[in-house]
Design an enzyme around this catalytic site. Sequence first.
Site, PDB file in Angstrom:
ATOM      1  N   HIS A 180       0.826  -1.205   0.000  1.00  0.00           N
ATOM      2  CA  HIS A 180       0.000   0.000   0.000  1.00  0.00           C
ATOM      3  C   HIS A 180       0.865   1.262   0.000  1.00  0.00           C
ATOM      4  CE1 HIS A 180      -2.806   3.058   1.149  1.00  0.00           C
ATOM      5  NE2 HIS A 180      -3.785   2.228   1.414  1.00  0.00           N
ATOM      6  N   CYS A 181       2.193   1.131   0.218  1.00  0.00           N
ATOM      7  CA  CYS A 181       2.996   2.346   0.460  1.00  0.00           C
ATOM      8  C   CYS A 181       3.961   2.680  -0.672  1.00  0.00           C
ATOM      9  CB  CYS A 181       3.787   2.168   1.749  1.00  0.00           C
ATOM     10  SG  CYS A 181       2.721   1.947   3.177  1.00  0.00           S
ATOM     11  N   ILE A 182       4.983   1.844  -0.856  1.00  0.00           N
ATOM     12  CA  ILE A 182       6.102   2.239  -1.724  1.00  0.00           C
ATOM     13  C   ILE A 182       5.652   2.517  -3.168  1.00  0.00           C
ATOM     14  CG2 ILE A 182       8.514   1.716  -2.330  1.00  0.00           C
ATOM     15  CD1 ILE A 182       8.184   1.705   0.630  1.00  0.00           C
TER      16      ILE A 182
END
Length: 445
Positions: free
Chosen positions: A278-280
Amino acid sequence: MVDQYKSEQFEGLISKIRSHEAVVGIIGLGYVGLPLAVHFCRKNFKVMGFDVDQAKIDSLTQGRSYIKHIPDEFVRELDAEGMFEATGDFSRLSEPDCLLICVPTPLDDKLEPDLSYLLQTTEQIVAAIRPGQLIVLESTTYPGTTEEMMQPRLEHSGLKVGRDIFLAFSPEREDPGNKNFDASNIPKIVGGVTPACLEAAVALYNSITKAVPVSSTRAAELTKLLENTYRSVNIALVNEMKVLAHRMGIDLFEVINAAATKPFGYTPFFPGPGLGGHCIPIDPFYLAWKAREYDFDARFIQLAGEVNISMPGYVVDRTAEALSKTGKELRGSRILVLGIAYKKDIDDDRESPGYAIMDMLTERGALVSYNDPWIPRLRPTRKYDFKQKSVELTPELLTACDAVIIVTDHSAYDYAGIVRQARLVVDTRNATAGLREGLDKIILA
Ligand SMILES: NC(=O)c1ccc[n+]([C@@H]2O[C@H](COP(=O)([O-])OP(=O)(O)OC[C@H]3O[C@@H](n4cnc5c(N)ncnc54)[C@H](O)[C@@H]3O)[C@@H](O)[C@H]2O)c1
């Protein structure tokens, strides 16, 4: 500001936080919110969890976890102590003293920030807000969100931030599945809208871990994006280096491990099949989007994105090339993808490069199946809808497939057995380290 510090609401809130009498409300009980709830309960705070997903609330009420790396015992432990309650009733947002927001911040179809979840949550808070509440945004977002988007909406209630209510940003640094770090030993960056907001939020986070105050909510928002962009850029660097090392006939994993013996000035990052989670893959887009408002073209970030996005295609090309050396074409070949979670030993498949690999293989005519002990079936994603179930990993299946691609190096896999039985192994994670000697049926990609 000095007066604001002395407001009655501030004094009441800070004393409740320091005595652990403050009730902590967590909005969004996903990969970030649920472990956070567990940690506040363990520090003897009463916690109320809010979520729009009734299935999650039912599951928690019945003492069951829906996240594989968080055992049911944790949830039952909270329930037994009467410290935790999950609810979908957002009118009860007035009950907690502190509200921590952990809702999704994805991208929309144009790869621009989708703040719809956060907007909905903000409106729900405004409808129930009361004086003396601390509101902290934990979801990852671009610099300015807390003060430009949330503060004016919250103040529509007639309550003033810094005097009646308190607003801060503190980015979540959860690393799911990491056994060495969790919310109790990961320092927490905190930025407040006013000094009173900062002090209240620092007091809250100091009761579960070490809070690290910064001068503003924007600085805290950018800190999180710097951390994730740093990972994205460094992963892109080793991914590019992997392609070059292959052409040079050098094993890049050996090189990285050798470089990592340098005691200063070098931090190892490892190449892989592309970015996931969900982030990088998402956060750098938040930063690049906001940068445009300042007429700034974030070239480094964009280049890293391009390199990382090209990796699934590289893996598929290398697979086709290796098959052709054995006289086979990708079209019509049976390919087994091992691991669809975006990293090992977790059940999160969001933005997994495995999906792009499966899609490209299918497009090129391969017959693709997958196995993942953590992900029993594939759910539709923003881009893909495979409608597949994880196949059983048997020696017969491994022998029958033309190639096996290791996308995620789950610990549960018996790599020696896989190498023994498979006809061709495409390893994107160095999972076959120590097993490759003299075997040209294993390629690193
Ligand atoms: N997953 C990670 O490892 C990680 C790490 C650091 C930061 N983050 C950030 O934390 C935030 C949350 O991520 P996540 O992985 O926990 O997402 P998630 O999808 O696992 O959980 C979000 C939860 O919020 C709920 N939700 C959605 N809208 C809601 C609303 N209006 N009110 C209440 N609940 C609502 C969803 O049902 C879901 O349970 C994101 O901004 C993400 O970038 C995630």
